[in-house]
Design an enzyme around this catalytic site. Structure first.
Site, mmCIF file in Angstrom:
data_model
loop_
_atom_site.group_PDB
_atom_site.id
_atom_site.type_symbol
_atom_site.label_atom_id
_atom_site.label_comp_id
_atom_site.label_asym_id
_atom_site.label_seq_id
_atom_site.Cartn_x
_atom_site.Cartn_y
_atom_site.Cartn_z
ATOM 1 N N LYS A 90 7.337 -2.009 2.247
ATOM 2 C CA LYS A 90 6.486 -1.585 1.112
ATOM 3 C C LYS A 90 7.621 -0.713 0.213
ATOM 4 C CE LYS A 90 2.208 -3.256 1.870
ATOM 5 N NZ LYS A 90 1.825 -2.998 3.272
ATOM 6 N N GLU A 112 -3.476 1.497 -5.075
ATOM 7 C CA GLU A 112 -4.466 1.169 -4.129
ATOM 8 C C GLU A 112 -3.695 1.161 -2.679
ATOM 9 O OE1 GLU A 112 -3.093 -1.317 -5.520
ATOM 10 O OE2 GLU A 112 -2.275 -2.233 -3.629
ATOM 11 N N SER A 378 7.475 -6.478 9.851
ATOM 12 C CA SER A 378 7.334 -6.292 8.450
ATOM 13 C C SER A 378 7.137 -4.704 8.430
ATOM 14 C CB SER A 378 6.217 -6.565 7.660
ATOM 15 O OG SER A 378 4.971 -6.531 8.699
HETATM 16 C C1 LIG Z 1 0.936 -3.966 3.886
HETATM 17 C C2 LIG Z 1 1.543 -4.489 5.094
HETATM 18 C C3 LIG Z 1 1.429 -5.699 5.267
HETATM 19 C C4 LIG Z 1 0.322 -6.753 4.519
HETATM 20 O O1 LIG Z 1 0.962 -6.832 3.348
HETATM 21 P P1 LIG Z 1 1.801 -8.295 2.573
HETATM 22 O O2 LIG Z 1 1.796 -7.900 1.295
HETATM 23 O O3 LIG Z 1 1.119 -9.295 2.901
HETATM 24 O O4 LIG Z 1 3.151 -7.918 3.183
HETATM 25 C C5 LIG Z 1 1.877 -6.444 6.509
HETATM 26 N N1 LIG Z 1 2.837 -5.382 7.174
HETATM 27 C C6 LIG Z 1 3.147 -4.247 6.990
HETATM 28 C C7 LIG Z 1 3.808 -3.523 8.003
HETATM 29 C C8 LIG Z 1 2.347 -3.805 6.042
HETATM 30 O O5 LIG Z 1 2.403 -2.242 5.984
#
Ligand SMILES: *Cc1c(COP(=O)(O)O)cnc(C)c1O
Length: 396
Positions: A90, A112, A378
């Site tokens: 993010k 948000e 992620s």
């Molecule tokens: C917010 C988040 C997601 C989901 O959001 P995307 O916009 O689909 O990437 C996935 N993994 C993590 C660790 C997140 O913080």
């Protein structure tokens, strides 16, 4: 290198566009007319790249996970977005958007958040840039993600609990849009995923595309070729997936597997598998697949992962799925949780529950021994420790 096929009105095939209230028209139009110019300015690129490197800690490593590879009978690389400052991908987007906001003369930032990762990333960049920060978060999420709320407050942001609807991400987004409508002149809305009205999905995808840019260089170094056989990522709104596939979509030999949150099962009524269950509609300024009832009421999504339970999906992913470019699998809560424990024990890495959905998708495919698989990890699992502990207590 490829990029996404979006037209000047923000459409990917039938999906996308900008469906906004009159009051936001000038604002969104202004952003639409300027974002590409700003993103391409050398001074922007310099500042953004410096911050990604020295502040966020990029490039994130591409790690060959040997024991995980053995387990699935192929070669699995993890793209370690979990090692970024604030613990997920993010920050790539938040840093980029706040630089855009400053160049547009905005002084007040709103956002948000669901799990709180985007809220923390936004509060972080606002502290860094000395800007006012208001984060809307559903009351349910405020309660289940207390640590992230405390982080945002320590960073100087004001966290506003939202008590409408399910009190989760969708409701927080409604409230952020309401704020934006009341303060269109001085306020910049930093959206956390590839959702919302054009140009947000394209802007967010471009800001996250650093992920696939790095994968190409890193794979070239490690494998002697820039393209993997498979890319795997989880999709909530779709930003980490968009960043992971951005520079590969034009190459059909690269197979793309996306994992959405199946919840308790796609057919149980407790799911967030939007691409499987959704029908065309408009949500938060964007035409896309939405989980909705026969008469168009938005259905409340469910997932064990607060970051994946959004009833819509980034328009680019709705499009890619519709033309068969991506293979979207629904990964249920149990599969994701088991995959999280498995990664932890095999590699010593505790993943975010969102990322664990991508790991859970590995079981849905049969790989060949020399297949090169790149999976976007992620985020890290610190924020999810309570859920992991509870889950283990119940399942033992
Ligand atoms: C917010 C988040 C997601 C989901 O959001 P995307 O916009 O689909 O990437 C996935 N993994 C993590 C660790 C997140 O913080």
């Amino acid at each position: 290198m490829g990029k996404f096929d979006v037209d000047e009105n923000g459409f990917y095939g039938d999906f996308g566009g900008a469906y906004i209230p009159e009051i936001l028209y000038d604002n969104v139009e202004n952003l639409k007319n300027n974002y590409l110019k700003i993103l391409e300015e050398p001074s922007f690129q310099q500042e953004y790249r410096d911050l990604l490197r020295d502040y966020a800690g990029r490039p994130s490593p591409l790690y060959l996970a040997k024991r995980l590879s053995e387990r699935y009978g192929c070669k699995i690389y993890l793209k370690r977005e979990d090692l970024n400052h604030t613990g997920s991908h993010k920050i790539n987007n938040a840093l980029g958007q706040i630089l855009v906001a400053r160049r547009m003369g905005k002084t007040r930032i709103i956002a948000e958040t669901g799990a709180g990762q985007h809220g923390v990333a936004t509060a972080t960049v606002c502290a860094l840039m000395n800007m006012e920060c208001i984060v809307y978060m559903g009351k349910t999420d405020v309660e289940r993600q207390a640590l992230n709320v405390q982080k945002m407050e320590m960073l100087g942001a004001k966290v506003v609990p939202v008590t409408s609807g399910n009190m989760t991400l969708k409701d927080a987004t409604n409230e952020a849009i309401r704020d934006w409508c009341c303060n269109p002149a001085d306020t910049f809305y930093i959206i956390g995923s590839t959702i919302g009205p054009h140009p947000y999905p394209d802007m967010v995808a471009r800001l996250q595309s650093v992920i696939s840019e790095e994968i190409r260089h890193q794979l070239k170094e490690k494998e002697g070729r820039e393209t993997p056989d498979y890319l795997v990522a989880c999709v909530g709104g779709g930003s980490n997936a968009a960043g992971t596939i951005y520079h590969f979509v034009d190459e059909p030999q690269v197979k793309i597997i996306l994992a959405e949150a199946g919840g308790k099962g796609v057919d149980t009524g407790e799911s967030a598998a939007t691409i499987h269950l959704g029908r065309l509609g408009i949500i938060h300024g964007c035409k896309t697949l939405i989980m909705q009832s026969e008469d168009g009421q938005i259905e409340e999504p469910y997932s064990i992962s607060a970051g994946l339970d959004y009833p819509g999906i980034g328009p680019v992913h709705a499009y890619h799925a519709s033309i068969g470019r991506t293979d979207v699998v629904a990964v249920n809560d149990d599969e994701a949780m088991e995959a999280a424990f498995e990664l932890t024990r095999l590699e010593g890495i505790i993943p975010a529950i969102e990322s664990a959905h991508a790991l859970g998708a590995l079981n849905h495919k049969q790989f060949k021994p020399d297949d090169v698989v790149v999976l976007c990890l992620s985020g890290r699992g610190d924020k999810d420790m309570e859920t992991f502990i509870q889950y283990k207590a119940i399942s033992c």
